[in-house]
Design a protein around this motif. Structure first.
Motif, PDB file in Angstrom:
ATOM      1  N   ALA A  84       0.830  -1.213   0.000  1.00  0.00           N
ATOM      2  CA  ALA A  84       0.000   0.000   0.000  1.00  0.00           C
ATOM      3  C   ALA A  84       0.862   1.260   0.000  1.00  0.00           C
ATOM      4  O   ALA A  84       1.916   1.318   0.647  1.00  0.00           O
ATOM      5  CB  ALA A  84      -0.906   0.005   1.223  1.00  0.00           C
ATOM      6  N   THR A  85       0.395   2.269  -0.708  1.00  0.00           N
ATOM      7  CA  THR A  85       1.084   3.564  -0.739  1.00  0.00           C
ATOM      8  C   THR A  85       0.356   4.615   0.092  1.00  0.00           C
ATOM      9  O   THR A  85       0.784   5.764   0.143  1.00  0.00           O
ATOM     10  CB  THR A  85       1.184   4.062  -2.186  1.00  0.00           C
ATOM     11  N   THR A  86      -0.730   4.213   0.749  1.00  0.00           N
ATOM     12  CA  THR A  86      -1.547   5.176   1.496  1.00  0.00           C
ATOM     13  C   THR A  86      -1.322   5.115   3.002  1.00  0.00           C
ATOM     14  O   THR A  86      -1.976   5.835   3.747  1.00  0.00           O
ATOM     15  CB  THR A  86      -3.041   4.929   1.205  1.00  0.00           C
ATOM     16  N   PHE A  87      -0.423   4.246   3.470  1.00  0.00           N
ATOM     17  CA  PHE A  87      -0.145   4.111   4.897  1.00  0.00           C
ATOM     18  C   PHE A  87       1.335   4.362   5.175  1.00  0.00           C
ATOM     19  O   PHE A  87       2.194   4.104   4.320  1.00  0.00           O
ATOM     20  CB  PHE A  87      -0.492   2.704   5.410  1.00  0.00           C
ATOM     21  N   GLY A  88       1.632   4.841   6.403  1.00  0.00           N
ATOM     22  CA  GLY A  88       3.001   4.852   6.870  1.00  0.00           C
ATOM     23  C   GLY A  88       3.421   3.454   7.282  1.00  0.00           C
ATOM     24  O   GLY A  88       2.579   2.569   7.489  1.00  0.00           O
ATOM     25  N   TYR A  89       4.731   3.230   7.390  1.00  0.00           N
ATOM     26  CA  TYR A  89       5.260   1.906   7.719  1.00  0.00           C
ATOM     27  C   TYR A  89       6.137   1.966   8.962  1.00  0.00           C
ATOM     28  O   TYR A  89       6.654   3.038   9.323  1.00  0.00           O
ATOM     29  CB  TYR A  89       6.078   1.342   6.554  1.00  0.00           C
TER      30      TYR A  89
ATOM     31  N   ALA B 206       7.094   1.604  -5.766  1.00  0.00           N
ATOM     32  CA  ALA B 206       8.285   0.753  -5.746  1.00  0.00           C
ATOM     33  C   ALA B 206       8.820   0.600  -4.326  1.00  0.00           C
ATOM     34  O   ALA B 206       9.224  -0.496  -3.913  1.00  0.00           O
ATOM     35  CB  ALA B 206       9.360   1.336  -6.656  1.00  0.00           C
ATOM     36  N   THR B 207       8.797   1.684  -3.556  1.00  0.00           N
ATOM     37  CA  THR B 207       9.279   1.624  -2.179  1.00  0.00           C
ATOM     38  C   THR B 207       8.358   0.770  -1.324  1.00  0.00           C
ATOM     39  O   THR B 207       8.807   0.029  -0.442  1.00  0.00           O
ATOM     40  CB  THR B 207       9.374   3.038  -1.587  1.00  0.00           C
ATOM     41  N   ALA B 208       7.051   0.839  -1.581  1.00  0.00           N
ATOM     42  CA  ALA B 208       6.102   0.018  -0.831  1.00  0.00           C
ATOM     43  C   ALA B 208       6.385  -1.466  -1.024  1.00  0.00           C
ATOM     44  O   ALA B 208       6.306  -2.259  -0.077  1.00  0.00           O
ATOM     45  CB  ALA B 208       4.674   0.345  -1.255  1.00  0.00           C
ATOM     46  N   VAL B 209       6.743  -1.866  -2.242  1.00  0.00           N
ATOM     47  CA  VAL B 209       7.099  -3.264  -2.499  1.00  0.00           C
ATOM     48  C   VAL B 209       8.319  -3.656  -1.675  1.00  0.00           C
ATOM     49  O   VAL B 209       8.353  -4.730  -1.051  1.00  0.00           O
ATOM     50  CB  VAL B 209       7.351  -3.494  -4.003  1.00  0.00           C
ATOM     51  N   ARG B 210       9.322  -2.788  -1.629  1.00  0.00           N
ATOM     52  CA  ARG B 210      10.529  -3.079  -0.841  1.00  0.00           C
ATOM     53  C   ARG B 210      10.195  -3.182   0.641  1.00  0.00           C
ATOM     54  O   ARG B 210      10.719  -4.045   1.348  1.00  0.00           O
ATOM     55  CB  ARG B 210      11.595  -2.001  -1.066  1.00  0.00           C
TER      56      ARG B 210
ATOM     57  N   VAL C 188       7.350  -4.123   2.033  1.00  0.00           N
ATOM     58  CA  VAL C 188       6.637  -5.376   2.308  1.00  0.00           C
ATOM     59  C   VAL C 188       7.607  -6.555   2.273  1.00  0.00           C
ATOM     60  O   VAL C 188       7.551  -7.451   3.131  1.00  0.00           O
ATOM     61  CB  VAL C 188       5.483  -5.565   1.303  1.00  0.00           C
ATOM     62  N   LEU C 189       8.519  -6.578   1.299  1.00  0.00           N
ATOM     63  CA  LEU C 189       9.503  -7.654   1.223  1.00  0.00           C
ATOM     64  C   LEU C 189      10.430  -7.657   2.431  1.00  0.00           C
ATOM     65  O   LEU C 189      10.924  -8.714   2.845  1.00  0.00           O
ATOM     66  CB  LEU C 189      10.318  -7.526  -0.067  1.00  0.00           C
ATOM     67  N   ALA C 190      10.640  -6.476   3.019  1.00  0.00           N
ATOM     68  CA  ALA C 190      11.490  -6.369   4.214  1.00  0.00           C
ATOM     69  C   ALA C 190      10.718  -6.636   5.504  1.00  0.00           C
ATOM     70  O   ALA C 190      11.247  -6.439   6.597  1.00  0.00           O
ATOM     71  CB  ALA C 190      12.131  -4.982   4.268  1.00  0.00           C
ATOM     72  N   ARG C 191       9.470  -7.078   5.377  1.00  0.00           N
ATOM     73  CA  ARG C 191       8.603  -7.421   6.516  1.00  0.00           C
ATOM     74  C   ARG C 191       8.321  -6.218   7.430  1.00  0.00           C
ATOM     75  O   ARG C 191       8.181  -6.364   8.636  1.00  0.00           O
ATOM     76  CB  ARG C 191       9.204  -8.569   7.326  1.00  0.00           C
ATOM     77  N   MET C 192       8.250  -5.059   6.827  1.00  0.00           N
ATOM     78  CA  MET C 192       7.806  -3.883   7.582  1.00  0.00           C
ATOM     79  C   MET C 192       6.286  -3.931   7.753  1.00  0.00           C
ATOM     80  O   MET C 192       5.586  -4.671   7.046  1.00  0.00           O
ATOM     81  CB  MET C 192       8.255  -2.603   6.885  1.00  0.00           C
ATOM     82  N   LEU C 193       5.779  -3.167   8.694  1.00  0.00           N
ATOM     83  CA  LEU C 193       4.365  -3.211   9.078  1.00  0.00           C
ATOM     84  C   LEU C 193       3.685  -1.875   8.790  1.00  0.00           C
ATOM     85  O   LEU C 193       4.332  -0.816   8.829  1.00  0.00           O
ATOM     86  CB  LEU C 193       4.244  -3.532  10.573  1.00  0.00           C
TER      87      LEU C 193
END
Length: 469
Positions: A151-156, A180-184, A186-191
């Motif tokens: 998602a691009t609409t939330f902070g991580y 593109a950053t959102a994909v990275r 999620v792959l890095a298991r950020m929340l």
């Protein structure tokens, strides 16, 4: 067992869900996804073993009657703290924390947003219980949602080393990313950052004092000068208006070394756009979500919502159609986040529809204008059981009331009488009058106004049980 004190934040406007959500009736009070509002679902979610039975609710003075009415519908009592002006989440959370902390500074406080959906309430309660050890150890615990998509609409939030219980120290907070950053992330298991928190009053007050002592002092002054307002506590206006608006993230969370995160998977959504409502809604075989009197022909993946007029779709795809009596939205579903810009433009043009519904909610019930013209206006008025309008006069209009259903107690001058269906009362220009509902069913009536000026500010209140004099 240490009880967690819920602090429910109920001050947002939700302009991306216009025209259903407006300043006069924001999204947390609307029944967007079922028979209860997200505010009511939030209150019910933070009940049960381990939670204090009486939540603290922080809302604006103008929304107090909506909070009170919706609490009555679910038979729950609460302590209500009123903001005289909106100052973002930081000062709001600080005000509630200060009030709770004056009773017991070691109270664990669970801050929850009233305009979020959590489909698995027990999972959220379990996460709060799991984060309690860290909160009691002096951490500010946030709840990180396990992402379901980039998602691009939330902070991580990036979790770091393990801490007490089921929490991890926060390595860093990240702003809303590009695709593109959102994909990275999620792959890095950020929340995802859900914007719900758990901490003791003492911890939050210490951290706020360290990072912004001026705001702490001004909020304390607003609480010192607070007054009772129709059963709630109203922060002192002048002191609170001197507080600088700031989110809790910028004020404390992104600066503190005491932040921790607990992972949470509970079917969470901030229902921030109409597309989010479509994603959560019950779809037909063509992917359409229908709410209200709706007919759909050869159309797919649309959300159609109406609060009255029959609304029909033919041969379209991926649309948002929201129809109210005074405003209609038609939008590309994938651009529904841009609806906020429509509201901003309407405000610049002075359109009342930007912020006010045709149906105006009041402490005693509601009314809506059903017709108007040169020197006349017709309203439908509904007074809830026990509701009582102010004792008032008008300087520019006379009124004629016709009761449709229920039993109305009508005061005109020195005369007080009970009127039933098909009975009526005339209120001459300047007459002192009042309308009440002494029964246990709603009173509905039609009001016809006549005069040279029919604005809502032509009311002189002489007495009012809702402290609006």
């Amino acid at each position: 067992m240490t009880e967690i004190q819920p602090l429910i934040m109920c001050g947002g406007a939700g302009t991306r869900l216009w025209p259903t959500s407006r300043e006069s009736f924001p999204k947390q009070f609307a029944k967007l996804l079922g028979p209860r509002s997200s505010f009511q679902e939030t209150v019910l979610r933070v009940r049960g073993p381990g939670f204090a039975p009486r939540p603290v609710i922080l809302t604006s003075r103008s929304h107090y009657h909506l909070v009170e009415q919706q609490l009555q519908e679910i038979d729950i009592e609460a302590d209500i703290l009123l903001e005289p002006a909106r100052r973002d989440s930081g000062p709001a959370i600080l005000a509630g924390t200060t009030m709770i902390g004056r009773v017991d500074p070691e109270t664990p406080i669970l801050v929850v947003a009233s305009d979020h959906v959590m489909q698995d309430g027990e999972a959220f309660r379990e996460a709060a219980r799991a984060g309690l050890a860290a909160a009691l150890a002096g951490r500010i615990v946030t709840f990180g949602i396990t992402p379901t998509h980039p998602a691009t609409t939330f902070g991580y939030i990036e979790p770091g080393t393990p801490t007490e219980g089921a929490t991890h120290a926060v390595q860093r907070f990240a702003e809303k990313p590009d695709a593109a950053t959102a994909v990275r992330f999620v792959l890095a298991r950020m929340l995802w950052n859900s914007g719900n928190f758990l901490f003791t009053a003492a911890t939050m007050l210490d951290e706020y004092k360290h990072h912004d002592p001026v705001t702490v002092e001004r909020v304390a002054l607003a609480l010192d000068g607070a007054t009772h307002h129709a059963g709630a506590l109203l922060l002192e206006e002048e002191a609170f208006k001197r507080v600088e608006a700031c989110s809790i993230d910028y004020a404390v969370l992104e600066k503190t070394a005491r932040a921790a995160v607990t992972p949470l998977a509970c079917g969470w959504s901030d229902i921030g756009t109409w597309e989010a409502i479509w994603e959560l809604g019950e779809t037909d075989d063509s992917g359409n979500v229908r709410q209200g009197d709706v007919e759909v022909f050869d159309s797919s993946d649309c959300l159609v919502s109406t609060d009255g007029p029959l609304t029909s779709l033919l041969g379209v795809k991926d649309l948002i159609v929201v129809a109210h009596r005074d405003a209609i939205l038609v939008a590309d579903r994938r651009r529904s986040a841009e609806v906020k810009g429509i509201v901003e433009d309407l405000r610049l043009k002075g359109r009342k529809e930007a912020d006010a519904h045709a149906r105006a909610h009041r402490p005693w019930g509601w009314y809506e204008v059903i017709d108007f013209g040169d020197q006349f206006q017709v309203k439908r008025i509904v007074v809830n059981p026990g509701g009582r309008l102010s004792l008032q006069t008008h300087q520019h209009r006379a009124e004629h009331w016709v009761v449709v259903t229920g039993l109305a107690r009508v005061t005109v001058g020195d005369t007080v009488e009970n009127l039933g269906p098909n009975q009526h009362a005339y209120i001459p220009l300047g007459a002192v009058h009042r309308l009440e509902n002494p029964g246990n069913t709603p009173v509905q009536l039609i009001e016809v106004q006549s005069g040279g000026y029919l604005g809502e500010d032509d009311i002189v209140r002489l007495e009012d049980v809702y402290a609006r004099v």
